[in-house]
Design an enzyme around this catalytic site. Structure first.
Site, mmCIF file in Angstrom:
data_model
loop_
_atom_site.group_PDB
_atom_site.id
_atom_site.type_symbol
_atom_site.label_atom_id
_atom_site.label_comp_id
_atom_site.label_asym_id
_atom_site.label_seq_id
_atom_site.Cartn_x
_atom_site.Cartn_y
_atom_site.Cartn_z
ATOM 1 N N VAL A 220 41.733 16.901 64.153
ATOM 2 C CA VAL A 220 42.569 16.938 62.938
ATOM 3 C C VAL A 220 41.690 17.290 61.736
ATOM 4 O O VAL A 220 40.559 16.808 61.630
ATOM 5 C CB VAL A 220 43.245 15.554 62.726
ATOM 6 C CG1 VAL A 220 44.055 15.524 61.435
ATOM 7 C CG2 VAL A 220 44.137 15.221 63.912
ATOM 8 N N LEU B 238 41.736 23.988 62.747
ATOM 9 C CA LEU B 238 42.041 24.615 64.038
ATOM 10 C C LEU B 238 43.547 24.589 64.315
ATOM 11 O O LEU B 238 43.972 24.807 65.446
ATOM 12 C CB LEU B 238 41.257 23.920 65.162
ATOM 13 C CG LEU B 238 39.739 24.132 65.095
ATOM 14 C CD1 LEU B 238 39.012 23.258 66.105
ATOM 15 C CD2 LEU B 238 39.373 25.606 65.338
ATOM 16 N N GLY B 239 44.329 24.311 63.293
ATOM 17 C CA GLY B 239 45.785 24.420 63.427
ATOM 18 C C GLY B 239 46.439 23.221 64.079
ATOM 19 O O GLY B 239 47.551 23.334 64.618
ATOM 20 N N ALA C 16 50.139 22.530 62.860
ATOM 21 C CA ALA C 16 51.120 23.532 63.316
ATOM 22 C C ALA C 16 51.323 23.434 64.826
ATOM 23 O O ALA C 16 52.448 23.579 65.329
ATOM 24 C CB ALA C 16 50.659 24.941 62.924
ATOM 25 N N ASP D 92 49.018 30.363 60.411
ATOM 26 C CA ASP D 92 48.730 29.352 61.445
ATOM 27 C C ASP D 92 49.919 29.178 62.382
ATOM 28 O O ASP D 92 49.778 29.252 63.615
ATOM 29 C CB ASP D 92 48.391 27.996 60.805
ATOM 30 C CG ASP D 92 47.042 28.001 60.104
ATOM 31 O OD1 ASP D 92 46.465 29.086 59.947
ATOM 32 O OD2 ASP D 92 46.581 26.917 59.715
HETATM 33 C C1 MEV Z 1 44.330 28.216 56.848
HETATM 34 O O1 MEV Z 1 44.201 28.272 58.263
HETATM 35 C C2 MEV Z 1 44.119 29.569 56.257
HETATM 36 C C3 MEV Z 1 44.256 29.658 54.753
HETATM 37 O O2 MEV Z 1 44.206 31.055 54.443
HETATM 38 C C4 MEV Z 1 45.540 29.059 54.240
HETATM 39 C C5 MEV Z 1 46.779 29.845 54.630
HETATM 40 O O3 MEV Z 1 46.691 30.970 55.086
HETATM 41 O O4 MEV Z 1 47.869 29.287 54.420
HETATM 42 C C6 MEV Z 1 43.087 28.998 54.043
#
Ligand code: MEV
Length: 309
Positions: free
Chosen positions: A99, A103-104, A107, A149
């Site tokens: 967490v 690494l998503g 989502a 994500d």
């Molecule tokens: C998050 O994985 C990537 C960012 O560009 C945020 C987004 O795209 O919402 C930092």
């Protein structure tokens, strides 16, 4: 008693993070070996979500459709999507995905919940349906997510993503064939913090920050060409340059920089932070699979808390 279980993968941003929030393209890859899982077992109690890894129990009836609890929000969005009411059941969420490591994890949990609820009613959600559902939950975590994500996780395929433009799915072999090493600093930073700081900087000095975004976008195009030609040296070069721009945007941190330096010192073709930054993970490009193992050792010696290949 009936039981169904569904899962969703983790993701990594190869290039283009942050600029993607402002309409520039980015490339993200699924990580199929790291997964979040949702299991539904019917029983006698009202629909309850439990996440034993984080010690959370959520009674769904206590929440309205606009709840800010991400687990309840995902479940209620899924029930609405398939036009069903919550059954008497327990939904258990478990995950291998760290967490706050970019690494998503959030989502992936939402996608797994959506898939499990649909499967309980013998339905399968389309990737775009489950992606949209997870996007709604992503908005709770940070106000203006680009959507990259939830998209890469719902499709579980490499994506070329530009906000507001049609999604381009890239060849599934692209991610699978790359000798990437992913190292976690162990610093959990909510994405909304670096995203909010970039927003504040952009509001103060739009021309300068837009310049960084354009430079990042050029590197994302160069990375795609490199991927299509399997030119790992060019890809590594673009990764190093992308990291330098993210440092200038102020979203890296000493721990991420140290891991990138250690990877390059161990012969990585390129290294960069990945995702929101200020912690979370970095990625390094090895010459081949054997070299990836050497990079793994070097990154652990340099202080990485976990390394994934
Ligand atoms: C998050 O994985 C990537 C960012 O560009 C945020 C987004 O795209 O919402 C930092």
């Amino acid at each position: 008693m009936t039981t169904v279980e569904r899962s969703a993968c983790a993701k990594v941003i190869l290039c283009g993070e942050h600029a993607v929030v402002y309409g520039r393209p980015a490339i993200a890859l699924p990580l199929p070996t790291l997964r979040a899982r949702a299991r539904i077992e019917t029983g006698s109690c009202a629909f309850t979500i439990v996440a034993p890894d984080v010690g959370v129990t959520v009674s769904l009836w206590r929440h309205s459709r606009r709840t800010r609890n991400p687990l309840a929000r995902a479940a209620l969005a899924a029930f609405e999507l398939i036009g069903q009411r919550p059954p008497r059941a327990t939904l258990t969420v478990t995950s291998d995905i760290p967490v706050g490591a970019n690494l998503g994890s959030g989502a992936a949990v939402s996608v797994a919940i959506g898939r499990a609820i649909a499967a309980h009613f013998d339905r399968a959600l389309l990737p775009e349906e489950v992606s949209q559902m997870a996007y709604e939950v992503e908005q709770l975590h940070h106000g203006s997510p680009s959507g990259i994500d939830n998209t890469v996780i719902a499709y579980e395929q490499p994506v070329w993503f530009a906000r507001g433009k049609p999604l381009e799915l890239l060849d599934a072999k692209i991610g699978a064939g790359l000798p990437l090493v992913i190292a976690d600093t162990g610093i959990a930073t909510p994405t909304r913090i670096p995203v909010g700081d970039v927003r504040a900087a952009w509001e103060r000095d739009r021309d300068r920050i837009e310049g960084y975004f354009d430079a990042i976008a050029a590197l994302v195009h160069r990375s795609r060409e490199a991927l299509e030609r399997n030119d790992l040296a060019q890809l590594g070069h673009a990764m190093n340059a992308n990291h330098a721009l993210l440092q200038q945007l102020g979203v890296s941190c000493p721990e991420l920089d140290a891991l990138c330096d250690a990877a390059r010192a161990a012969g990585a073709l390129g290294a960069k932070m990945s995702g929101g930054g200020r912690g979370g993970n970095m990625i390094a490009l090895a010459r081949d699979v054997a070299h990836a193992e050497a990079l793994r050792e070097a990154l652990l010696r340099a202080g990485a808390k976990r390394v994934f290949t």
